[in-house]
Scaffold this motif. Structure first.
Motif, PDB file in Angstrom:
ATOM      1  N   ALA A 105       3.600  -2.163  43.899  1.00 53.20           N
ATOM      2  CA  ALA A 105       3.923  -1.021  44.663  1.00 53.20           C
ATOM      3  C   ALA A 105       4.067  -1.837  46.276  1.00 53.20           C
ATOM      4  O   ALA A 105       4.056  -3.064  46.476  1.00 53.20           O
ATOM      5  N   ASP A 106       4.705  -0.979  47.198  1.00 49.54           N
ATOM      6  CA  ASP A 106       5.032  -1.435  48.616  1.00 49.54           C
ATOM      7  C   ASP A 106       3.838  -0.816  49.083  1.00 49.54           C
ATOM      8  O   ASP A 106       4.029  -0.049  49.822  1.00 49.54           O
ATOM      9  N   LEU A 107       2.799  -1.744  49.449  1.00 49.69           N
ATOM     10  CA  LEU A 107       1.531  -1.322  49.890  1.00 49.69           C
ATOM     11  C   LEU A 107       1.634  -1.467  51.413  1.00 49.69           C
ATOM     12  O   LEU A 107       0.937  -0.641  51.998  1.00 49.69           O
ATOM     13  N   HIS A 108       2.394  -2.273  51.897  1.00 53.08           N
ATOM     14  CA  HIS A 108       2.447  -2.256  53.472  1.00 53.08           C
ATOM     15  C   HIS A 108       3.637  -1.414  54.024  1.00 53.08           C
ATOM     16  O   HIS A 108       3.792  -1.439  55.217  1.00 53.08           O
ATOM     17  N   GLY A 109       4.317  -0.992  53.214  1.00 57.86           N
ATOM     18  CA  GLY A 109       5.443  -0.131  53.748  1.00 57.86           C
ATOM     19  C   GLY A 109       6.670  -0.967  54.450  1.00 57.86           C
ATOM     20  O   GLY A 109       7.259  -0.452  55.133  1.00 57.86           O
ATOM     21  N   ASP A 110       6.655  -2.258  53.959  1.00 58.25           N
ATOM     22  CA  ASP A 110       7.599  -2.966  54.501  1.00 58.25           C
ATOM     23  C   ASP A 110       8.628  -3.346  53.609  1.00 58.25           C
ATOM     24  O   ASP A 110       9.635  -4.380  53.808  1.00 58.25           O
ATOM     25  N   GLY A 111       8.895  -2.689  52.410  1.00 63.44           N
ATOM     26  CA  GLY A 111      10.020  -2.987  51.701  1.00 63.44           C
ATOM     27  C   GLY A 111       9.473  -4.008  50.686  1.00 63.44           C
ATOM     28  O   GLY A 111      10.374  -4.323  49.662  1.00 63.44           O
ATOM     29  N   GLU A 112       8.610  -4.763  50.671  1.00 67.13           N
ATOM     30  CA  GLU A 112       8.306  -5.994  49.820  1.00 67.13           C
ATOM     31  C   GLU A 112       7.222  -5.486  48.936  1.00 67.13           C
ATOM     32  O   GLU A 112       6.307  -5.241  49.522  1.00 67.13           O
ATOM     33  N   HIS A 113       7.474  -5.238  47.590  1.00 66.08           N
ATOM     34  CA  HIS A 113       6.686  -4.906  46.695  1.00 66.08           C
ATOM     35  C   HIS A 113       5.695  -5.905  46.126  1.00 66.08           C
ATOM     36  O   HIS A 113       6.157  -7.239  45.918  1.00 66.08           O
ATOM     37  N   LYS A 114       4.408  -5.624  46.219  1.00 67.32           N
ATOM     38  CA  LYS A 114       3.415  -6.462  45.741  1.00 67.32           C
ATOM     39  C   LYS A 114       3.061  -6.111  44.178  1.00 67.32           C
ATOM     40  O   LYS A 114       3.228  -4.941  43.900  1.00 67.32           O
ATOM     41  N   LEU A 115       2.312  -6.797  43.801  1.00 65.37           N
ATOM     42  CA  LEU A 115       1.708  -6.632  42.352  1.00 65.37           C
ATOM     43  C   LEU A 115       0.232  -6.748  42.560  1.00 65.37           C
ATOM     44  O   LEU A 115      -0.454  -7.460  42.910  1.00 65.37           O
ATOM     45  N   VAL A 116      -0.275  -5.639  42.237  1.00 65.93           N
ATOM     46  CA  VAL A 116      -1.880  -5.131  42.413  1.00 65.93           C
ATOM     47  C   VAL A 116      -2.272  -5.231  40.816  1.00 65.93           C
ATOM     48  O   VAL A 116      -1.861  -4.867  40.005  1.00 65.93           O
ATOM     49  N   VAL A 117      -3.324  -6.263  40.708  1.00 69.86           N
ATOM     50  CA  VAL A 117      -3.905  -6.438  39.565  1.00 69.86           C
ATOM     51  C   VAL A 117      -5.468  -6.057  39.540  1.00 69.86           C
ATOM     52  O   VAL A 117      -6.119  -6.650  40.392  1.00 69.86           O
ATOM     53  N   GLN A 155       5.992   5.351  55.329  1.00 71.05           N
ATOM     54  CA  GLN A 155       5.222   5.872  53.965  1.00 71.05           C
ATOM     55  C   GLN A 155       4.630   4.149  53.410  1.00 71.05           C
ATOM     56  O   GLN A 155       5.482   3.549  53.291  1.00 71.05           O
ATOM     57  N   ALA A 156       3.272   4.700  53.317  1.00 71.80           N
ATOM     58  CA  ALA A 156       2.623   3.354  52.613  1.00 71.80           C
ATOM     59  C   ALA A 156       1.898   3.925  51.662  1.00 71.80           C
ATOM     60  O   ALA A 156       0.989   4.701  51.943  1.00 71.80           O
ATOM     61  N   PRO A 157       2.183   3.766  50.367  1.00 72.81           N
ATOM     62  CA  PRO A 157       1.275   4.315  49.384  1.00 72.81           C
ATOM     63  C   PRO A 157      -0.145   3.925  49.536  1.00 72.81           C
ATOM     64  O   PRO A 157      -0.379   2.699  49.696  1.00 72.81           O
ATOM     65  N   ALA A 158      -1.050   4.754  48.924  1.00 75.68           N
ATOM     66  CA  ALA A 158      -2.383   4.249  48.930  1.00 75.68           C
ATOM     67  C   ALA A 158      -2.812   3.843  47.419  1.00 75.68           C
ATOM     68  O   ALA A 158      -2.021   4.016  46.589  1.00 75.68           O
ATOM     69  N   LEU A 159      -3.641   3.078  47.352  1.00 71.82           N
ATOM     70  CA  LEU A 159      -3.890   2.364  46.098  1.00 71.82           C
ATOM     71  C   LEU A 159      -5.357   3.177  45.390  1.00 71.82           C
ATOM     72  O   LEU A 159      -6.292   2.962  46.336  1.00 71.82           O
ATOM     73  N   ALA A 160      -5.340   3.455  44.346  1.00 73.42           N
ATOM     74  CA  ALA A 160      -6.465   4.007  43.695  1.00 73.42           C
ATOM     75  C   ALA A 160      -6.985   3.096  42.482  1.00 73.42           C
ATOM     76  O   ALA A 160      -6.378   2.811  41.881  1.00 73.42           O
ATOM     77  N   LEU A 161      -8.274   2.836  42.616  1.00 74.53           N
ATOM     78  CA  LEU A 161      -8.629   1.972  41.523  1.00 74.53           C
ATOM     79  C   LEU A 161      -9.944   2.708  40.865  1.00 74.53           C
ATOM     80  O   LEU A 161     -10.749   2.952  41.669  1.00 74.53           O
ATOM     81  N   ALA A 162      -9.785   3.241  39.587  1.00 76.17           N
ATOM     82  CA  ALA A 162     -11.005   3.643  38.781  1.00 76.17           C
ATOM     83  C   ALA A 162     -11.761   2.803  38.415  1.00 76.17           C
ATOM     84  O   ALA A 162     -11.436   1.608  37.738  1.00 76.17           O
ATOM     85  N   SER A 163     -13.019   2.973  38.535  1.00 75.45           N
ATOM     86  CA  SER A 163     -14.101   1.942  38.141  1.00 75.45           C
ATOM     87  C   SER A 163     -15.480   2.659  37.860  1.00 75.45           C
ATOM     88  O   SER A 163     -15.905   3.240  38.805  1.00 75.45           O
ATOM     89  N   LEU A 198      -4.518  -1.973  51.836  1.00 75.88           N
ATOM     90  CA  LEU A 198      -5.775  -2.808  51.375  1.00 75.88           C
ATOM     91  C   LEU A 198      -6.893  -2.836  51.793  1.00 75.88           C
ATOM     92  O   LEU A 198      -7.578  -3.742  51.837  1.00 75.88           O
ATOM     93  N   ARG A 199      -7.389  -1.942  53.000  1.00 69.93           N
ATOM     94  CA  ARG A 199      -8.598  -1.639  53.334  1.00 69.93           C
ATOM     95  C   ARG A 199      -9.420  -0.374  52.672  1.00 69.93           C
ATOM     96  O   ARG A 199      -8.620   0.484  52.259  1.00 69.93           O
ATOM     97  N   PRO A 200     -10.338  -0.749  52.313  1.00 67.31           N
ATOM     98  CA  PRO A 200     -11.112   0.346  51.657  1.00 67.31           C
ATOM     99  C   PRO A 200     -11.292   1.831  52.548  1.00 67.31           C
ATOM    100  O   PRO A 200     -11.208   1.672  53.927  1.00 67.31           O
ATOM    101  N   TYR A 201     -10.910   2.879  51.790  1.00 67.87           N
ATOM    102  CA  TYR A 201     -10.593   4.095  52.666  1.00 67.87           C
ATOM    103  C   TYR A 201     -11.391   5.200  52.325  1.00 67.87           C
ATOM    104  O   TYR A 201     -11.738   5.877  53.034  1.00 67.87           O
ATOM    105  N   PHE A 202     -11.672   5.511  50.886  1.00 69.11           N
ATOM    106  CA  PHE A 202     -12.339   6.545  50.557  1.00 69.11           C
ATOM    107  C   PHE A 202     -12.936   6.257  49.177  1.00 69.11           C
ATOM    108  O   PHE A 202     -12.234   5.499  48.486  1.00 69.11           O
ATOM    109  N   LYS A 203     -14.011   6.788  48.712  1.00 65.34           N
ATOM    110  CA  LYS A 203     -14.775   6.576  47.523  1.00 65.34           C
ATOM    111  C   LYS A 203     -15.095   7.951  46.821  1.00 65.34           C
ATOM    112  O   LYS A 203     -15.637   8.843  47.556  1.00 65.34           O
ATOM    113  N   PHE A 204     -14.368   8.127  45.907  1.00 67.25           N
ATOM    114  CA  PHE A 204     -14.671   9.521  45.332  1.00 67.25           C
ATOM    115  C   PHE A 204     -15.424   9.212  43.957  1.00 67.25           C
ATOM    116  O   PHE A 204     -15.180   8.166  43.066  1.00 67.25           O
ATOM    117  N   SER A 205     -16.676   9.860  43.994  1.00 65.34           N
ATOM    118  CA  SER A 205     -17.424   9.783  42.779  1.00 65.34           C
ATOM    119  C   SER A 205     -17.324  11.225  41.950  1.00 65.34           C
ATOM    120  O   SER A 205     -17.054  12.242  42.578  1.00 65.34           O
TER     121      SER A 205
END
Lengths: 593, 519
Positions: A44-56, A100-108, A118-125
């Motif tokens: 995903a292009d996490l920073h909205g700069d056109g440079e796609h990163k790999l999130v693992v 447009q910078a997409p948000a990253l969701a991580l289910a855990s 890449l900064r914590p934004y919200f926690k959904f329980s």
């Protein structure tokens, strides 16, 4: 990049150069220390700069150190520890603002962690599950000391056996306790309200109201309590809740939430359920006879990999379209989408290290990885449009770039007759001698036949004679003289050099016991040693079987065997009552040594 | 049940005791299902080591309460062959959540694998109470009933399963019941439906093809076997069957190419080497034929059909003494076949043992009902021995059989045989006349070589509508059935339902070979 070139030559050897030329080896790090599943790989292009990163979402070696890693090019950009193992990762657009910078969701565990920039934004329980009212009531009574632990236990037990709503962990723990521990447990826990929490098992995204690529998406969660939840992308409220007959493992969503959508959920009971917008319950059900290991939607076809080493194609109504067999177990699957050519295909990582790419049932390409590929992801990485990310069982990372000239054509894989058809038949050869003998038989067949028949008759005659002689001189294992009926039967056990020789002696007469019998062994003393070569037989009661055991030591180390003769004698008579010849087996103990 | 709970508890006393005294405030309990998804993902990837590690960790953390962890552990045990242990664990699961039909299903399955079919049926019935609409329960109940030989109940259950949801496996089992009952037509009906439902299942296609082959409906058999081969070009059962069909059409080279694939897959298959041998025989490469047949014989020494073919080839090679041995061995295994005695008689005639040859012919005539060749050969021998009356009787017998065959089928007779019969007929009618003494001698000398070849040429099961000219191919055709028969007995078992009873489909001669295979 030295490693990359080696993998190139490796795969080049294994398949045709034409197919191989489709991919450029960009990066191969066998010790990248990435242990994850396809569900936790996102480009995903996490920073909205056109440079796609790999999130693992990395589980860490042995699932011990869960980490969130972001890679840029071949290097790790950021790395942060996670509170629990990540079950799935996804990126989605939360709102329609620019840039447009997409948000990253991580289910855990029971939570979804949402990151922005890449900064914590919200926690959904996940919401707590409603506890069993009876159970709640019981603990309430316990709190007010109106109920003793033993009754509590009995009541809980009865709830567990009948109730629809399962018990909370607290009650289950309590039920396992010994009588002495109950009191303390109740005192310690009675003030707590009972909770039932569930866990997220899988997650995917679903467009909210527009089909565009950069449209706002909802998160779709699958949970351990057999539910699917659709979350609002901005407020993180639950927009829809659907229940399934089993626990979802893989999810595939298509359509838009506000218009019409389809959700396909592969579940732990081996079934795939298909849900639509206006149904709270599954609309169609696909029953596989094995567990699904991956679920990918290609255009309108659902491609399912099963543990029976095969890919199946189904329509969105659950009708089976085709089946392809794989040469090895499927480990992971993902979608390959080459937008410039409008190609959608399925990639499947196999246990034998291959990654196979299929469009419907046609094999397009085979990539041979140096290790079994456990997660796959295809898409834009950096500024390169068509990049394939693979991680291996050993924690390696492989990045390949699809050549811009590459066109996938059907038949890129194996076709035509199986290779075994080209191998020559291994017909046994015949020697010159055989041919000569054949010729001789043709010439003198009649004479040979006659000679054979004569010899056969002679053989039969001699056998008959020998038999009569044996009967006359009591050489047989059965003595049927009127006075001394006896039966002998010998068994040799063991592999050698020590054998156990068991003689089964029986007196088949009706009334008379046999007295005063002796047993004598005759054998070649150079080959065998017996502790006693001559001994007395106890009184034989009629009808009973007397096993007499003795050990035989084989002395020869040349792998030869001999006959041991057993004679049963009567005291004072020189002619044996009966005798047996035991063909000793070759001592395997020595043959092996 | 209480014991089991105790047992699971006592497994982790250390962690329990460590936790309790230290924490004054009531601790939050970990969610039991926390890592179920991970366990499942490892399990479906068949990464059992990783899976076991997670299970162990999870069970320690939850003090053995995590049902799914135990469930998967039990599944892994079962895969590893520890069925008893798996059964115990599944029973633990059933205690932890008594309302779950899945646990009961697994308990029943383990019982089934342990061969306790009655117990399995009971547990399945329990499970059926919890889940009415599960095809798997119905299907497995059906399979259990098959083992208990209650075919009617089994059929009911399997039909129920099909009614709930159609699966290839259910069709296969249903077909097997019909085969066990010897009802080929019904079995074909079921398999037809199954193929319609799942047109790419090679196992179904192959079985159906073999069934058609058995009934002599060659067109359909070839169609289905061909389909099976398109989907799976290495399916050796289908290859063997199609190969033998090619052999009946004397397409030996193509058949041989196809057999190469089988030779790679199952190099020790007796029918394969038999068929290869008969291919070489058809191509008149007799030495190679004998080599291959001898290998087949080495691999399956009790298979009379291989011995029969060996006898035939040796007769052709004029190795009568060897032929005699192979044929007499074949007769020992299959004493009820007229043709075998006839071949033996031919061998004996050539070994100049006329007395025994006559006895063998007499036996052959007694056993055989429809092969005119037996009588013709006998008649020729009798005629040559000067027993014209006997020869005439056999000749008339032969004519009867011929007219019968002409009525029942459109079989074409071997031209050589017809010629021989005409000659003999002529000789018998004017046998008294001195003029014929000379021609009589002629067939006499000729008979030696001819009768062998002819006798061979009619070994094909009569009633099939194939126009078979040559000896070799017909012998191969004979072998065709058994080669097909090997198929069902070596079915690879579908993993979720192993150990189906073998269908005792075939008639008695083929059964013998089937049993041997299983030893």
């Amino acid at each position: 990049m030295a490693a990359a070139s080696s993998s190139d030559s490796d795969s080049g050897r294994a398949e045709s150069s034409e197919a191989n030329s489709k991919w450029l080896d960009a990066h191969y790090d066998p010790v990248a220390n990435i242990h994850t599943f396809s569900a936790c790989l996102v480009l995903a292009d996490l920073h909205g700069d056109g440079e796609h990163k790999l999130v693992v979402g990395d589980l860490g070696p042995g699932g011990q150190q869960p980490r969130l890693k972001v890679l840029k090019g071949p290097a790790v950009l950021t790395e942060s520890p996670l509170p629990a193992l990540p079950a799935a990762a996804a990126t989605f657009l939360m709102e329609h603002h620019e840039p447009q910078a997409p948000a990253l969701a991580l289910a855990s565990g029971p939570c979804v962690y949402v990151y922005k920039n890449l900064r914590p934004y919200f926690k959904f329980s996940l919401p707590q599950l409603p506890p069993n009212p009876l159970e709640q009531d019981l603990w309430h009574q316990a709190k007010e000391d109106r109920i003793d632990p033993l009754t509590l236990k009995e009541m809980l037990e009865s709830i567990r056996e009948k109730a629809e709503v399962p018990l909370s962990v607290q009650s289950l723990r309590f039920l396992q306790l010994e009588l002495s521990e109950m009191e303390a447990f109740v005192n310690q826990h009675k003030s707590k309200s009972i909770k039932r929490q569930t866990v997220i098992t899988t997650m995917t995204t679903l467009k909210k109201n527009l089909a565009d690529e950069d449209a706002v998406s909802c998160l779709v969660l699958g949970s351990e309590n057999k539910e699917l939840l659709v979350l609002d992308p901005e407020a993180f409220t639950i927009l829809a809740k659907m229940s399934l007959p089993s626990i979802p493992v893989f999810l595939e969503a298509s359509g838009q939430f506000d218009v019409e959508f389809r959700l396909a959920a592969a579940c732990r009971n081996g079934n795939i359920y298909i849900l639509r917008r206006d149904s709270k319950h599954p609309k169609y059900c696909i029953e596989l006879s094995a567990q699904p290991v991956g679920l990918v939607r290609v255009h309108k076809v659902l491609v399912v990999g099963s543990t029976e080493d095969s890919l199946h194609g189904f329509t969105h109504k659950g009708k089976k379209l085709w089946t392809v067999h794989m040469p090895a177990a499927i480990l992971t699957m993902n979608l390959l989408e080459q937008r410039s050519r409008g190609l959608q295909a399925v990639m499947a990582g196999l246990a034998n290290g291959e990654v196979r790419i299929y469009r419907d049932k046609a094999l397009l390409n085979v990539i041979r990885a140096p290790d079994a590929v456990t997660s796959l992801c295809f898409g834009r990485y950096g500024r390169e449009e068509n990049t394939l990310i693979m991680t291996t069982r050993g924690g390696g990372l492989i990045i390949k770039i699809l050549k811009r000239t590459a066109v996938f054509v059907e038949g890129g894989g194996e076709m035509g007759p199986p290779p075994a058809q080209a191998t020559k038949l291994n017909v046994p050869r015949k020697t010159r001698l055989y041919v000569d003998q054949t010729l001789r038989e043709r010439e003198a067949g009649t004479a040979m036949h006659r000679a054979f028949q004569t010899d056969l008759y002679l053989l039969r005659l001699r056998t008959a004679r020998a038999y009569v002689q044996a009967l006359e001189s009591s050489l047989s294992p059965m003595s049927m003289t009127a006075r001394e009926p006896l039966k002998l039967h010998a068994v040799v056990q063991g592999l050698g050099p020590t054998f156990k020789l068991t003689l089964h002696l029986q007196n088949p007469s009706t009334a008379r016991p046999a007295l005063g019998l002796l047993i004598c062994f005759l054998y070649n003393e150079a080959l065998y040693a017996l502790p006693r070569a001559f001994f007395k037989v106890p009184l034989l009661v009629p009808g009973l079987n007397y096993p007499l055991e003795t050990f035989v030591e084989s002395l020869s180390n040349k792998g030869i065997s001999d006959i041991i003769k057993v004679l049963v004698l009567r005291e004072g008579q020189s002619a044996p009552l009966l005798s047996a010849h035991i063909n000793m087996p070759v001592s395997e103990g020595l043959a092996a040594a | 049940m209480a014991e089991e709970r105790l047992a699971t508890r006592t497994q982790f006393p250390a962690s329990a005791e460590l936790q309790k005294p230290r924490l004054k405030k009531a601790p939050d309990f970990p969610i039991l299902e926390k890592q179920n998804w991970l366990i499942h993902l490892h399990y479906i990837r068949k990464d059992y080591e990783a899976c076991k590690a997670v299970i162990k960790e999870q069970l320690q953390e939850t003090q053995g309460l995590c049902e799914y962890a135990i469930y998967v552990q039990a599944l892994i045990f079962r895969l590893e062959g520890n069925i008893q242990e798996s059964l115990e664990l599944f029973q633990t699961c059933a205690v932890l959540s008594p309302q779950c039909a899945d646990n009961l299903k697994q308990v029943a399955r383990s019982l089934f694998l342990l061969g306790k079919h009655k117990a399995a049926i009971e547990v399945y019935n329990e499970a059926a109470k919890l889940n009415q609409k599960d095809w798997e329960i119905c299907h497995n109940l059906g399979v259990c009933y098959i083992y208990l030989k209650q075919f009617n109940k089994a059929q009911d259950q399997l039909h129920n399963a099909l009614h709930l949801n159609r699966h290839d496996l259910t069709y296969i089992m249903l077909g097997k019941i019909h085969l066990l009952e010897g009802d080929l037509d019904k079995a074909i009906e079921i398999y037809e439906k199954a193929v319609e439902f799942s047109p790419e299942n090679t196992e179904l296609l192959t079985t159906l093809g073999l069934l058609y082959l058995q009934l002599g409906i060659y067109q359909k058999a070839f169609e289905h076997l061909g389909n099976a081969l398109t989907y799976d070009p290495t399916n050796y059962k289908a290859i063997l069957a199609t190969g033998s069909m090619m052999q009946t059409h004397e397409d030996f080279d193509v058949a041989l190419t196809k057999y190469r694939v089988v030779a790679c897959a199952v190099p020790e298959s007796p029918p394969l080497w038999n068929n290869i041998g008969m291919c070489f025989f058809g191509k008149k490469k007799y030495v190679a034929a004998i080599s291959c047949l001898k290998r087949a014989n080495y691999l399956a020494p009790f298979d009379w059909k291989i011995l029969y073919n060996l006898g035939l080839v040796h007769l052709t090679m004029q190795q009568y003494a060897s032929a005699f041995h192979f044929l007499s061995a074949a007769i020992n295994f299959q004493p009820k076949m007229g043709e075998l005695y006839m071949l033996l008689a031919v061998a004996l005639t050539n070994l100049e043992d006329t007395e025994n040859a006559k006895r063998a012919y007499a036996e052959a005539v007694r056993l055989d009902k429809c092969n005119p060749l037996v009588n013709l050969n006998y008649a020729v021998l009798l005629y040559n021995q000067g027993e014209k009356r006997g020869a005439l009787a056999q000749y008339q017998e032969m004519e009867k059989k011929v007219s019968l065959l002409k009525d029942s089928s459109s079989l074409e007779f071997d031209s050589e045989m017809v010629e021989m019969a005409q000659k003999l007929g002529a000789a018998l009618q004017v046998g008294e006349a001195l003029v014929w003494t000379k021609p009589v001698k002629d067939p006499k000398s000729k008979q030696r070589t001819m009768s062998t070849r002819k006798s061979a040429s009619f070994q094909q099961p009569l009633g099939s509508n194939q126009a078979l000219g040559q000896a070799m191919s017909s012998a191969a055709a004979y072998r065709k059935l058994p080669s097909g028969v090997e198929g069902p007995s070596q079915l690879t078992k579908p993993p979720s339902l192993p150990l189906e009873p073998e269908p005792a489909v075939e008639a008695s001669p083929t059964k013998t070979s089937e049993q041997i295979r299983e030893k």
